[in-house]
Every structure is written in C-alpha cells, then in structure tokens.
Design an enzyme around this catalytic site. Structure first.
Site, PDB file in Angstrom:
ATOM      1  N   ILE A  64       0.986  -1.080  -0.129  1.00  0.00           N
ATOM      2  CA  ILE A  64      -0.002  -0.005   0.004  1.00  0.00           C
ATOM      3  C   ILE A  64       0.962   1.324  -0.204  1.00  0.00           C
ATOM      4  O   ILE A  64       2.089   1.166   0.613  1.00  0.00           O
ATOM      5  CB  ILE A  64      -0.927   0.094   1.094  1.00  0.00           C
ATOM      6  CG1 ILE A  64      -2.094   1.355   1.159  1.00  0.00           C
ATOM      7  CG2 ILE A  64      -0.049  -0.113   2.514  1.00  0.00           C
ATOM      8  CD1 ILE A  64      -3.025   1.222   2.074  1.00  0.00           C
ATOM      9  N   SER A  65       0.690   2.149  -0.937  1.00  0.00           N
ATOM     10  CA  SER A  65       1.791   3.202  -1.047  1.00  0.00           C
ATOM     11  C   SER A  65       1.591   4.088   0.092  1.00  0.00           C
ATOM     12  O   SER A  65       0.545   4.156   0.834  1.00  0.00           O
ATOM     13  CB  SER A  65       1.123   4.000  -2.272  1.00  0.00           C
ATOM     14  OG  SER A  65       1.405   3.370  -3.551  1.00  0.00           O
TER      15      SER A  65
END
Length: 218
Positions: A64-65
């Site tokens: 997840i960024s």
C-alpha cells in the site's frame, strides 16, 4: 471507541504533517485523505502502522503506497468532483477509496485475484459503492467505460502504455511512474489535449513495483 478515536487522531496528524506540510493543497484531496480509514485497508496485524510515513506490505508481493504519494498522485489528476476515473493497481483498495471520495465513478483493476477480491470486499464494507474492482491486465485499461477524466497507475512502467493514453478523455490526465523495472522512476503526468495530441510533464522521482502486463514489463 478509544481505538477508533486514536486512528482518527493519527489520520488528522498524517494530513497535517505528511501532506499539508509537504505542499498538498487541494481541499478535495485533503478531505478525502482525512476521511478514508487507512487502517481498514492493511492487514490487521499492521494496523498500528497505518499512518506511518511510508508504504506497507499487503501480501502477494504488493504494498500500500505511502499516504503522501497517494495524495500527490490524486492531486495531479486535478479532479473537481463527479468525474470518471480509472485506477490501475488496486492493491488493498486504499487509493481507489480516496479517489471514490472525489470522483463520481472509479473503475479499478488489479492483476492478483486474491487482492482484487479482498479490495472489493473492503471497499464495499467501507461504503464505497461507486468503486468497481475487477481482476485483469491493467496495462490494457478498461475500454468498456472509456473515456476517463483521469487515470492513475500505481506501478512503474517501462513506457506510457498507448492503450491508457487513448482511453483518456480530451482534457483528462494520466498519472504514471515511468522508468527502470527495479530502480527509481519518474512520476509523469500526461494530459490529452486533442485526439492525437498529448502533453507530458515530469512531477518527481518515485519508486514503485513493476507494472506487469502486455504493455508493461513481462
């Protein structure tokens, strides 16, 4: 309830210290980032890390960024509200949720079935009925719903896929990392000016997992 309030406090701090302090200005993006419960989009064992200033693993070799990167890419789309957006690389569904707070419709593609299923379930549980997820080759886009006012790609491509450029509406923006497969990339914004005319801007340096598919890395 105390835990929920703690996450709300951390989310508010993230908006202030990771986003506003770094120059994110769009009220729509800041509101969306402050609204989406990032802790719901990561593995339960990692929820205490939900608002740390970095990416987190979500399984299947994906991440997840970092919140700032999600905000930066979303702001680069220059959305005003109610648009149709294509999201490539659903992952956990977090960025799709942020987009769903602003856009009218979000179509999101994930190449790993396990992640696509999990993201769809999480998005539904969080009330994002305007986000549709499917498993497929994101480099080819989702032609059935084109043209898109914005396209966002959460993986690094060797070059900008022509299929995505030509699914943009005139005036729409495509935001995508472009560069080496396992090194740094440049975050690019491509704007469709006319049927066969595009403008390309380089925004900043980034590092993403490779974009796999027919018009990405093999």
């Amino acid at each position: 309830m105390k835990q929920d309030n703690d996450f709300e406090s951390r989310r508010a701090s993230m908006v202030d210290y990771q986003l506003v302090a770094r120059g994110i200005e769009s009220p729509r993006v800041l509101e969306a980032m402050g609204r989406v419960s990032r802790e719901q989009f990561i593995p339960e064992r990692m929820r205490d890390c939900a608002y740390e200033d970095g990416p987190l693993p979500i399984g299947a070799g994906q991440t997840i960024s970092q919140p700032y990167i999600v905000a930066l890419m979303t702001e680069a789309l220059d959305l005003e509200g109610g648009e149709k957006v294509l999201d490539i690389g659903t992952g956990s569904g977090y960025a799709a949720a942020v987009l769903g707070c602003i856009a009218g419709e979000v179509f999101s593609i994930e190449r790993v079935q396990e992640l696509a299923d999990r993201a769809a379930a999480t998005l539904a549980s969080q009330g994002f009925g305007n986000v549709e997820v499917r498993c497929g080759d994101g480099t080819m886009g989702w032609p059935e719903h084109q043209p898109y006012d914005g396209i966002i790609v959460a993986a690094g491509a060797p070059a900008v896929p022509d299929s995505l450029k030509h699914q943009l509406a005139v005036g729409g923006h495509l935001v995508i990392p472009v560069g080496s497969e396992h090194g740094g990339q440049s975050l690019m914004r491509i704007t469709r000016l006319a049927e066969d005319e595009f403008r390309t801007e380089e925004l900043c340096g980034v590092r993403f997992v490779p974009l796999l598919g027919e018009q990405g890395w093999s």
